[in-house]
Design a protein around this motif. Structure first.
Motif, mmCIF file in Angstrom:
data_model
loop_
_atom_site.group_PDB
_atom_site.id
_atom_site.type_symbol
_atom_site.label_atom_id
_atom_site.label_comp_id
_atom_site.label_asym_id
_atom_site.label_seq_id
_atom_site.Cartn_x
_atom_site.Cartn_y
_atom_site.Cartn_z
ATOM 1 N N PHE A 47 0.737 -1.523 0.198
ATOM 2 C CA PHE A 47 0.061 0.142 -0.246
ATOM 3 C C PHE A 47 1.172 0.654 0.088
ATOM 4 O O PHE A 47 1.445 1.588 0.861
ATOM 5 C CB PHE A 47 -1.616 0.070 1.325
ATOM 6 N N PRO A 48 0.536 2.244 -0.918
ATOM 7 C CA PRO A 48 0.044 2.117 -2.062
ATOM 8 C C PRO A 48 0.581 1.668 -3.703
ATOM 9 O O PRO A 48 2.203 1.438 -3.352
ATOM 10 C CB PRO A 48 -0.382 3.356 -2.476
ATOM 11 N N SER A 49 0.069 1.362 -4.525
ATOM 12 C CA SER A 49 0.712 0.490 -5.357
ATOM 13 C C SER A 49 1.751 1.550 -6.557
ATOM 14 O O SER A 49 1.300 3.010 -6.677
ATOM 15 C CB SER A 49 -0.211 0.261 -6.687
ATOM 16 N N GLY A 50 2.609 1.440 -5.713
ATOM 17 C CA GLY A 50 3.821 3.209 -6.608
ATOM 18 C C GLY A 50 3.645 2.875 -9.157
ATOM 19 O O GLY A 50 3.270 2.868 -9.355
ATOM 20 N N HIS A 51 3.095 1.588 -9.043
ATOM 21 C CA HIS A 51 3.445 1.208 -10.364
ATOM 22 C C HIS A 51 2.169 2.071 -11.075
ATOM 23 O O HIS A 51 2.018 2.543 -11.825
ATOM 24 C CB HIS A 51 3.131 -0.248 -10.332
ATOM 25 N N THR A 52 0.961 2.329 -10.006
ATOM 26 C CA THR A 52 -1.007 2.597 -10.647
ATOM 27 C C THR A 52 -0.299 4.199 -10.283
ATOM 28 O O THR A 52 -0.606 4.751 -10.551
ATOM 29 C CB THR A 52 -1.475 2.012 -9.659
ATOM 30 N N THR A 53 0.508 3.982 -9.552
ATOM 31 C CA THR A 53 1.117 5.943 -8.774
ATOM 32 C C THR A 53 1.573 6.557 -9.783
ATOM 33 O O THR A 53 1.555 7.762 -10.477
ATOM 34 C CB THR A 53 1.962 6.316 -7.474
ATOM 35 N N LEU A 54 2.516 5.771 -10.700
ATOM 36 C CA LEU A 54 3.574 6.105 -11.664
ATOM 37 C C LEU A 54 2.573 6.317 -13.108
ATOM 38 O O LEU A 54 2.545 6.920 -13.751
ATOM 39 C CB LEU A 54 4.620 5.603 -11.817
ATOM 40 N N ALA A 55 1.857 5.920 -13.142
ATOM 41 C CA ALA A 55 1.030 5.289 -14.691
ATOM 42 C C ALA A 55 -0.169 6.146 -14.357
ATOM 43 O O ALA A 55 0.075 6.825 -15.582
ATOM 44 C CB ALA A 55 0.494 4.020 -14.677
ATOM 45 N N PHE A 56 -0.538 7.045 -13.785
ATOM 46 C CA PHE A 56 -1.389 7.831 -12.862
ATOM 47 C C PHE A 56 -0.812 8.839 -13.195
ATOM 48 O O PHE A 56 -1.634 10.019 -14.201
ATOM 49 C CB PHE A 56 -2.666 7.399 -12.278
ATOM 50 N N THR A 57 0.132 9.112 -13.095
ATOM 51 C CA THR A 57 0.954 10.490 -12.798
ATOM 52 C C THR A 57 1.215 11.027 -14.210
ATOM 53 O O THR A 57 0.707 12.142 -14.424
ATOM 54 C CB THR A 57 2.136 10.926 -12.103
ATOM 55 N N GLY A 58 1.020 10.074 -15.000
ATOM 56 C CA GLY A 58 1.535 9.967 -16.236
ATOM 57 C C GLY A 58 0.763 10.490 -17.074
ATOM 58 O O GLY A 58 0.660 11.049 -18.341
ATOM 59 N N ALA A 59 -0.414 9.986 -16.944
ATOM 60 C CA ALA A 59 -1.668 10.325 -17.815
ATOM 61 C C ALA A 59 -1.891 11.477 -17.416
ATOM 62 O O ALA A 59 -2.258 12.131 -18.535
ATOM 63 C CB ALA A 59 -2.746 8.756 -16.756
ATOM 64 N N ALA A 60 -2.070 12.054 -16.358
ATOM 65 C CA ALA A 60 -2.644 13.385 -15.540
ATOM 66 C C ALA A 60 -2.443 14.339 -16.370
ATOM 67 O O ALA A 60 -2.050 14.987 -16.507
ATOM 68 C CB ALA A 60 -2.897 13.026 -14.258
ATOM 69 N N PHE A 61 -0.755 13.563 -16.386
ATOM 70 C CA PHE A 61 0.272 15.185 -16.733
ATOM 71 C C PHE A 61 0.314 14.931 -18.217
ATOM 72 O O PHE A 61 0.548 16.524 -18.492
ATOM 73 C CB PHE A 61 1.968 14.647 -16.198
ATOM 74 N N THR A 62 -0.140 14.124 -18.627
ATOM 75 C CA THR A 62 0.080 14.320 -20.350
ATOM 76 C C THR A 62 -1.401 15.106 -20.850
ATOM 77 O O THR A 62 -1.238 15.312 -21.876
ATOM 78 C CB THR A 62 0.345 12.574 -21.360
ATOM 79 N N SER A 63 -2.588 14.524 -20.440
ATOM 80 C CA SER A 63 -3.817 14.463 -20.297
ATOM 81 C C SER A 63 -3.536 16.090 -20.657
ATOM 82 O O SER A 63 -3.951 17.301 -21.022
ATOM 83 C CB SER A 63 -5.013 14.040 -19.597
ATOM 84 N N PHE A 64 -3.458 16.836 -19.073
ATOM 85 C CA PHE A 64 -2.972 18.313 -18.465
ATOM 86 C C PHE A 64 -2.142 18.311 -19.230
ATOM 87 O O PHE A 64 -2.452 19.789 -20.192
ATOM 88 C CB PHE A 64 -2.919 18.435 -17.407
ATOM 89 N N VAL A 65 -1.295 18.793 -20.192
ATOM 90 C CA VAL A 65 0.024 19.632 -20.719
ATOM 91 C C VAL A 65 -0.478 19.461 -22.687
ATOM 92 O O VAL A 65 -0.489 20.000 -23.185
ATOM 93 C CB VAL A 65 1.344 18.277 -20.927
ATOM 94 N N PHE A 66 -0.877 18.297 -22.387
ATOM 95 C CA PHE A 66 -1.647 18.241 -24.114
ATOM 96 C C PHE A 66 -2.522 19.707 -24.556
ATOM 97 O O PHE A 66 -2.801 19.685 -25.448
ATOM 98 C CB PHE A 66 -2.187 16.846 -24.619
ATOM 99 N N SER A 67 -2.963 18.955 -23.189
ATOM 100 C CA SER A 67 -4.703 19.742 -23.404
ATOM 101 C C SER A 67 -4.725 21.458 -23.091
ATOM 102 O O SER A 67 -5.143 22.150 -23.683
ATOM 103 C CB SER A 67 -5.789 19.852 -22.524
#
Length: 135
Positions: A47-67
């Motif tokens: 607890f918590p999942s490091g893989h999931t933390t990094l995956a969602f960091t990348g997703a949110a960052f990519t989404s925000f910056v691209f938008s």
């Protein structure tokens, strides 16, 4: 995108990943239970999942910056959806493989999404595009 914007985005991504990793590791240390391991699993350190933390960091960052940079792009929705599909897949695979519980993945997703959004968003506050930094 100009080279300076790419360098800035890369720097902000590194800051977002390091921030997410720090939050995740602090939470992992605070919630670690010094219980003897059952068999040879590390369930008490999941607890918590490091893989999931990094995956969602990348997703949110990519989404925000691209938008932010491509407000009217026809690719905005596909970029956002695909980045979150990859992040969600990471979380699902971590649960299905027996490495994490649902709560591990959920909190990792919250930490990752928060830092992936907040780091670039905080850098947009008080931004004056007319500022000239030359001496």
């Amino acid at each position: 995108m100009h080279k300076s914007i790419l360098i800035s985005a890369l720097f902000l991504f590194v800051v977002a990943v390091l921030s997410a990793t720090c939050f995740q590791n602090v939470l992992k240390m605070l919630t670690f239970l010094p219980i003897e391991k059952i068999e040879e699993n590390d369930w008490n350190k999941s607890f918590p999942s490091g893989h999931t933390t990094l995956a969602f960091t990348g997703a949110a960052f990519t989404s925000f910056v691209f938008s932010t940079y491509y407000k009217d792009s026809q690719w905005k929705l596909p970029v956002i959806l695909s980045s979150y599909v990859f992040a969600l897949s990471t979380g699902i695979f971590r649960i299905c493989s027996g490495n994490h519980f649902f709560t591990d993945v959920l909190i990792g997703a919250v930490i990752g999404t928060s830092t992936g959004f907040l780091v670039p968003w905080l850098h947009t506050l008080n931004t004056n595009k007319n500022v000239n930094l030359s001496i």
